[in-house]
Design a protein around this motif. Structure first.
Motif, PDB file in Angstrom:
ATOM      1  N   GLY A  18     -89.380  57.560 157.797  1.00 61.05           N
ATOM      2  CA  GLY A  18     -89.250  57.692 156.353  1.00 61.05           C
ATOM      3  C   GLY A  18     -88.449  56.566 155.723  1.00 61.05           C
ATOM      4  O   GLY A  18     -88.653  56.217 154.567  1.00 61.05           O
ATOM      5  N   ALA A  19     -87.559  55.946 156.499  1.00 62.19           N
ATOM      6  CA  ALA A  19     -86.753  54.833 155.988  1.00 62.19           C
ATOM      7  C   ALA A  19     -87.615  53.622 155.657  1.00 62.19           C
ATOM      8  O   ALA A  19     -87.230  52.783 154.845  1.00 62.19           O
ATOM      9  CB  ALA A  19     -85.682  54.444 157.019  1.00 62.19           C
ATOM     10  N   ASP A  20     -88.782  53.544 156.280  1.00 60.88           N
ATOM     11  CA  ASP A  20     -89.682  52.416 156.035  1.00 60.88           C
ATOM     12  C   ASP A  20     -90.714  52.710 154.951  1.00 60.88           C
ATOM     13  O   ASP A  20     -91.602  51.897 154.700  1.00 60.88           O
ATOM     14  CB  ASP A  20     -90.408  52.034 157.329  1.00 60.88           C
ATOM     15  CG  ASP A  20     -89.454  51.534 158.391  1.00 60.88           C
ATOM     16  OD1 ASP A  20     -88.461  50.874 158.031  1.00 60.88           O
ATOM     17  OD2 ASP A  20     -89.706  51.798 159.582  1.00 60.88           O
ATOM     18  N   GLU A  21     -90.625  53.854 154.330  1.00 62.24           N
ATOM     19  CA  GLU A  21     -91.597  54.280 153.326  1.00 62.24           C
ATOM     20  C   GLU A  21     -91.471  53.432 152.063  1.00 62.24           C
ATOM     21  O   GLU A  21     -90.389  53.267 151.516  1.00 62.24           O
ATOM     22  CB  GLU A  21     -91.380  55.755 152.994  1.00 62.24           C
ATOM     23  CG  GLU A  21     -92.427  56.342 152.080  1.00 62.24           C
ATOM     24  CD  GLU A  21     -93.760  56.530 152.765  1.00 62.24           C
ATOM     25  OE1 GLU A  21     -94.786  56.341 152.088  1.00 62.24           O
ATOM     26  OE2 GLU A  21     -93.781  56.852 153.956  1.00 62.24           O
ATOM     27  N   HIS A  22     -92.587  52.886 151.609  1.00 60.61           N
ATOM     28  CA  HIS A  22     -92.630  52.160 150.345  1.00 60.61           C
ATOM     29  C   HIS A  22     -94.085  52.050 149.916  1.00 60.61           C
ATOM     30  O   HIS A  22     -94.995  52.356 150.688  1.00 60.61           O
ATOM     31  CB  HIS A  22     -91.987  50.767 150.466  1.00 60.61           C
ATOM     32  CG  HIS A  22     -92.581  49.927 151.554  1.00 60.61           C
ATOM     33  ND1 HIS A  22     -93.736  49.207 151.409  1.00 60.61           N
ATOM     34  CD2 HIS A  22     -92.181  49.734 152.840  1.00 60.61           C
ATOM     35  CE1 HIS A  22     -94.010  48.578 152.541  1.00 60.61           C
ATOM     36  NE2 HIS A  22     -93.095  48.886 153.426  1.00 60.61           N
ATOM     37  N   ASP A  23     -94.305  51.631 148.689  1.00 57.83           N
ATOM     38  CA  ASP A  23     -95.671  51.497 148.195  1.00 57.83           C
ATOM     39  C   ASP A  23     -96.404  50.431 148.983  1.00 57.83           C
ATOM     40  O   ASP A  23     -95.850  49.373 149.312  1.00 57.83           O
ATOM     41  CB  ASP A  23     -95.671  51.107 146.713  1.00 57.83           C
ATOM     42  CG  ASP A  23     -95.233  52.255 145.823  1.00 57.83           C
ATOM     43  OD1 ASP A  23     -95.301  53.399 146.294  1.00 57.83           O
ATOM     44  OD2 ASP A  23     -94.849  52.004 144.685  1.00 57.83           O
ATOM     45  N   ALA A  24     -97.652  50.714 149.285  1.00 63.99           N
ATOM     46  CA  ALA A  24     -98.506  49.746 149.957  1.00 63.99           C
ATOM     47  C   ALA A  24     -99.852  49.754 149.256  1.00 63.99           C
ATOM     48  O   ALA A  24    -100.247  50.736 148.649  1.00 63.99           O
ATOM     49  CB  ALA A  24     -98.669  50.107 151.439  1.00 63.99           C
ATOM     50  N   CYS A  25    -100.525  48.672 149.350  1.00 66.84           N
ATOM     51  CA  CYS A  25    -101.798  48.527 148.675  1.00 66.84           C
ATOM     52  C   CYS A  25    -102.918  48.563 149.710  1.00 66.84           C
ATOM     53  O   CYS A  25    -103.276  47.546 150.299  1.00 66.84           O
ATOM     54  CB  CYS A  25    -101.806  47.203 147.914  1.00 66.84           C
ATOM     55  SG  CYS A  25    -103.175  47.074 146.769  1.00 66.84           S
ATOM     56  N   GLY A  26    -103.437  49.739 149.971  1.00 68.71           N
ATOM     57  CA  GLY A  26    -104.605  49.866 150.814  1.00 68.71           C
ATOM     58  C   GLY A  26    -104.432  49.467 152.253  1.00 68.71           C
ATOM     59  O   GLY A  26    -105.106  48.573 152.735  1.00 68.71           O
ATOM     60  N   VAL A  27    -103.528  50.102 152.958  1.00 72.99           N
ATOM     61  CA  VAL A  27    -103.320  49.793 154.361  1.00 72.99           C
ATOM     62  C   VAL A  27    -103.453  51.071 155.171  1.00 72.99           C
ATOM     63  O   VAL A  27    -102.927  52.109 154.797  1.00 72.99           O
ATOM     64  CB  VAL A  27    -101.916  49.180 154.599  1.00 72.99           C
ATOM     65  CG1 VAL A  27    -101.662  48.959 156.072  1.00 72.99           C
ATOM     66  CG2 VAL A  27    -101.773  47.886 153.835  1.00 72.99           C
ATOM     67  N   GLY A  28    -104.174  50.995 156.286  1.00 73.97           N
ATOM     68  CA  GLY A  28    -104.266  52.122 157.201  1.00 73.97           C
ATOM     69  C   GLY A  28    -104.052  51.608 158.607  1.00 73.97           C
ATOM     70  O   GLY A  28    -104.304  50.442 158.899  1.00 73.97           O
ATOM     71  N   PHE A  29    -103.565  52.470 159.493  1.00 73.86           N
ATOM     72  CA  PHE A  29    -103.256  52.041 160.849  1.00 73.86           C
ATOM     73  C   PHE A  29    -103.552  53.182 161.803  1.00 73.86           C
ATOM     74  O   PHE A  29    -103.090  54.298 161.602  1.00 73.86           O
ATOM     75  CB  PHE A  29    -101.773  51.646 160.935  1.00 73.86           C
ATOM     76  CG  PHE A  29    -101.351  51.103 162.258  1.00 73.86           C
ATOM     77  CD1 PHE A  29    -101.578  49.788 162.591  1.00 73.86           C
ATOM     78  CD2 PHE A  29    -100.716  51.925 163.178  1.00 73.86           C
ATOM     79  CE1 PHE A  29    -101.180  49.283 163.818  1.00 73.86           C
ATOM     80  CE2 PHE A  29    -100.308  51.436 164.405  1.00 73.86           C
ATOM     81  CZ  PHE A  29    -100.543  50.110 164.727  1.00 73.86           C
TER      82      PHE A  29
END
Length: 126
Positions: A18-29
């Motif tokens: 959760g510490a790495d949570e931020h807005d991203a633009c269309g990324v999946g892994f």
């Protein structure tokens, strides 16, 4: 190299933080935590791509693709078999690369691009 403690932590908690949570633009892994190859992983990656409404490279022109895709491991056995049919022996995995080139549909432009690729490949000693 991953330590035993790191492996144990990942097995207990997974890759999410959760510490790495931020807005991203269309990324999946999608990946197997132990690095195992699976066609199911490829299918999951394609499903993510299909469901991403907002990808970073989406353009306004509906006739053009946005260049989105998935990144997979090199299918070494496939390349090795296909190159052997052409009399080429590939070096060990990790010692060669593969490129994907999108060429123009128009014949003269396509031919010019193919000739330039051949020139560059020969100049690099490939």
């Amino acid at each position: 190299m991953t330590t035993a403690a790191e492996i144990q932590h990942l097995q207990q908690h997974g890759l999410y933080s959760g510490a790495d949570e931020h807005d991203a633009c269309g990324v999946g892994f999608v990946a197997h935590i132990k690095g195992e190859k699976s066609h199911a992983i490829v299918l999951q990656g394609l499903k993510i791509l299909e469901n991403l409404d907002h990808r970073g490279a989406v353009g306004a022109d509906k006739l053009m693709g946005d260049g989105a895709g998935i990144l997979i491991q090199l299918p070494d056995h496939l390349y090795r078999d296909e190159m052997a049919k052409q009399g080429v022996t590939l070096p060990p995995p990790g010692e060669y690369g593969v490129g994907m080139i999108f060429l123009p549909k128009e014949h003269a432009s396509r031919q010019a691009c193919e000739q330039e690729m051949e020139r560059a490949i020969k100049a690099e000693g490939q």
